[in-house]
Every structure is written in C-alpha cells, then in structure tokens.
Design an enzyme around this catalytic site. Structure first.
Site, PDB file in Angstrom:
ATOM      1  N   GLY A   1       3.873  -6.364  23.505  1.00 39.69           N
ATOM      2  CA  GLY A   1       3.461  -5.066  22.990  1.00 39.69           C
ATOM      3  C   GLY A   1       2.174  -5.159  22.192  1.00 39.69           C
ATOM      4  O   GLY A   1       1.745  -6.246  21.786  1.00 39.69           O
ATOM      5  N   CYS A   2       1.549  -4.017  21.945  1.00 38.15           N
ATOM      6  CA  CYS A   2       0.247  -4.004  21.268  1.00 38.15           C
ATOM      7  C   CYS A   2       0.363  -4.406  19.802  1.00 38.15           C
ATOM      8  O   CYS A   2      -0.296  -5.350  19.348  1.00 38.15           O
ATOM      9  CB  CYS A   2      -0.419  -2.641  21.428  1.00 38.15           C
ATOM     10  SG  CYS A   2       0.600  -1.230  20.961  1.00 38.15           S
ATOM     11  N   PHE A   3       1.215  -3.708  19.031  1.00 36.93           N
ATOM     12  CA  PHE A   3       1.427  -4.107  17.644  1.00 36.93           C
ATOM     13  C   PHE A   3       1.993  -5.523  17.590  1.00 36.93           C
ATOM     14  O   PHE A   3       1.632  -6.324  16.713  1.00 36.93           O
ATOM     15  CB  PHE A   3       2.381  -3.142  16.940  1.00 36.93           C
ATOM     16  CG  PHE A   3       1.699  -2.106  16.090  1.00 36.93           C
ATOM     17  CD1 PHE A   3       0.696  -2.462  15.192  1.00 36.93           C
ATOM     18  CD2 PHE A   3       2.069  -0.773  16.163  1.00 36.93           C
ATOM     19  CE1 PHE A   3       0.077  -1.504  14.388  1.00 36.93           C
ATOM     20  CE2 PHE A   3       1.453   0.189  15.371  1.00 36.93           C
ATOM     21  CZ  PHE A   3       0.458  -0.176  14.485  1.00 36.93           C
ATOM     22  N   ALA A   4       2.895  -5.850  18.510  1.00 38.52           N
ATOM     23  CA  ALA A   4       3.499  -7.184  18.528  1.00 38.52           C
ATOM     24  C   ALA A   4       2.443  -8.262  18.687  1.00 38.52           C
ATOM     25  O   ALA A   4       2.479  -9.293  18.013  1.00 38.52           O
ATOM     26  CB  ALA A   4       4.532  -7.270  19.643  1.00 38.52           C
TER      27      ALA A   4
ATOM     28  N   CYS B   1      -0.820  -8.149  17.925  1.00 41.63           N
ATOM     29  CA  CYS B   1      -1.684  -8.238  16.749  1.00 41.63           C
ATOM     30  C   CYS B   1      -0.968  -8.881  15.564  1.00 41.63           C
ATOM     31  O   CYS B   1      -1.521  -9.744  14.876  1.00 41.63           O
ATOM     32  CB  CYS B   1      -2.184  -6.843  16.383  1.00 41.63           C
ATOM     33  SG  CYS B   1      -3.604  -6.840  15.255  1.00 41.63           S
TER      34      CYS B   1
END
Length: 359
Positions: A154-157, A159
C-alpha cells in the site's frame, strides 16, 4: 484461493533484449480506467521492454484510452476492451479496489505461467494458501525475483515502512511510535467522493481512520520480520498481529494537493544520531530507489518519481524520521513496475527513470 491459480515457484526469466532485439514483456491491465490504471499505462508506454496487449475496462470498452486518461492524448491509439486474453500475456496487473482481486481469482482461470501483480490489499498479509510475495523490494527483492504472484504494498504502508524498517532492524523500536502522515487526494482513487470534491478539499485539511488505517497490519508484519528477536513485538492499536507489544500509533491526514505522501515517525531511543544515520545509510546502500538524505525533505523532491527519501533528526531521546514518496508511483504503480522488472530479470530502473517536478 482457487486451485487453478496455485503454482510452483519458478526461476526468473533470463534478461531480455530490448524491443529492438527480442521479445518484449507482454502486459495485460485489469481495472485500467482508474488512477492507478492510467499511471500504469503511462509508465508502460514508455517502458523499453514492455508492450501493453490489453487494457481492460468493462464500462469503457471500445473507447480510446486517451478519452479517460487525457494526459495520454497523442501518445497511444490503445482502446479499452472488455476482453481478457490471458493466454497472450506474460504478466497481468490487477488495478482493482480492495476486496475485488481475491473474488476475481475465484471466478476466472489465469494460465499457470502468467505472472500476477496485485495492487489491492487482498494478498498482502501472510496466511495459509496465500502464495503472493509481499513486493517491497528493499527487503523482498530475492523472493520477488522468483515469484509468480506479487502483492504490491500500500501507499502509506510503503512510506511508513521505509521510514521505520532500519530502526526496527536496529532493535530500537521498544516503545510506542507516533506516526503522522499526509496524503494527496489521488490516494482516494478516481471515483468522486465527499472528501475528494475540489470545493471541499481545496484550502482544507482533515484527519481520517485514526489508529485504524488498513495498512497498519502489513506495516507491522514487515517490521516484525526484520526486528531482532530480543526487541519488542510491534503491533497496531487495532490488534490483529497475534500478541501484545509496542504499537504504531498512526494518524493519517487528507492534504490539499493531488499526489504525494509526507510522513513523520517519532521513536524514543538513547542511541546516538550518528549511529542511527550510519545504520540507515548502510541499510539502503543497495536500494535502487530509496535514498537517505542528509538534508530536510520536501514533497516536491519525489513527486513524479519512484523514489523514497528518508531523513533522521534527534531531539533528546526522540528520533524523528521523515519519509516521502509519490503515492501513485513508489506507493503504487511505480513500485509495481519495479517489481515486474525484478520478476523478469531486467534492469530494475527500466521505465522508471523519472525526474521530480521540483519547480
């Protein structure tokens, strides 16, 4: 998972010659009309060793891709199709919403030799019957190189993990970690909603999914994978990791911009900043797209790139880690193309040599 999609692990294909000297990687895209589908098509059209065979969208079948993804006007004559000729491709990307990938695989047979890169969260967590490799190249590059199925993080994951993984590996996460992250509106997908409407989002700021964001489980899974056994188990406030421990207290924010993620993580530790910085630099010394920066970060350094930049500062016993990515690229399809390159044994940077739009 259906029997017809369980496969033995294969060895990666040998390096292919470019489009001028050999066969390109033949690609199919499912869910091609959304933001991730459009960004993926943009990257693949400029990839030196890939060719798009089909871009599937039931609702747009027959229409030019550039009618939906207007930034591609003049770049391609490709049209959306309702067909899914899996026997004509080497790899297929799932650009579905969460929960749809697993259902799709139950209803459709995909040839055993066709690789799958899933953009949804359906297969990111390890469990019995799941043969998907979690495709974070910074820690799973070798596994990805021999994978048939890859679950893109995932994107937040992405980062947050890239900010915290070296700290976890050092064994310095032994107290709750305060994480704040702000994301652009494209992170919510292309379908309009109350919190993506321009008149609401413009000049506005809000929090959502406090302490309950769905990416917390995959974040904790990776951090526990690299931490020393003697350090504290890492979990989320919503549980699900199987035991108690220190938690990742994540507060996400909706930002007044289209793309990018900016995250800060606060860790309590007595280790010196010099030791920490040296460890971070060593941890990422061989990472193709993740880099430690000695200077403070700003989001424009990574927008329109597949990079993650990481920076550390220390104030008393508090370590502040900053990490930044483009949510649609390193947080989604850029990383997916990076994984494809690894899976097919070609240059990891192919199709991803992108310049930041820093001004």
């Amino acid at each position: 998972m259906e029997k017809n999609i369980k496969q033995e692990v294969s060895t990666p294909l040998l390096h292919r010659e470019g489009l001028g000297g050999g066969s390109p990687i033949k690609v199919g895209v499912l869910g091609a009309a959304g933001y991730t589908g459009g960004e993926l098509i943009r990257l693949l059209l400029n990839h030196p060793e890939a060719k798009i065979v089909f871009a599937n969208s039931e609702s747009n079948a027959g229409n030019p891709v550039s009618d939906v993804h207007e930034g591609l006007i003049g770049d391609t004559d490709l049209r959306f199709t309702s067909e899914m000729p899996f026997d004509q491709v080497d790899v297929v990307y799932f650009c579905f919403g969460h929960g749809k990938s697993e259902q799709f695989l139950k209803e459709h047979a995909i040839p055993a030799d066709v690789k799958i890169i899933d953009m949804a969260q359906d297969f990111r967590l390890k469990k019995e019957g799941n043969d998907f490799v979690y495709g974070l190249p910074e820690i799973h590059k070798a596994e990805t190189a021999t994978a048939i199925h890859v679950a893109n993080p995932g994107c937040f994951a992405t980062c947050i993990q890239l900010g915290l993984l070296p700290a976890a590996k050092m064994g310095i996460i032994n107290d709750d970690v305060a994480v704040n992250g702000i994301t652009g509106s494209t992170g919510a997908g292309q379908k309009p909603g109350a919190t993506t409407h321009f008149s609401w989002r413009n000049n506005n700021f809000s929090v959502y999914k406090l302490f309950t964001h769905q990416h917390l489980h995959e974040i904790c899974q990776s951090l526990n994978e690299v931490r020393p056994e003697e350090s504290a188990f890492i979990t989320s406030p919503i549980g699900g990791e199987g035991q108690e421990g220190v938690s990742i207290d994540f507060i996400p924010y909706r930002g007044d911009f289209a793309r990018g993620i900016f995250v800060t993580e606060v860790i309590k530790t007595e280790r010196s900043i010099d030791d920490i910085v040296a460890f971070y630099k060593d941890f990422y010394k061989d990472a193709t797209f993740t880099h430690y920066s000695d200077k403070a970060l700003d989001l424009k350094q990574v927008v329109n790139t597949n990079k993650c930049l990481v920076h550390c500062e220390k104030f008393g016993n508090k370590l502040v880690v900053t990490s930044i990515i483009d949510n649609l690229l390193k947080g989604a399809v850029g990383q997916a193309v990076q994984n494809m390159n690894i899976m097919f044994g070609i240059d990891e940077t192919a199709g991803l040599k992108l310049k930041a739009s820093a001004f």
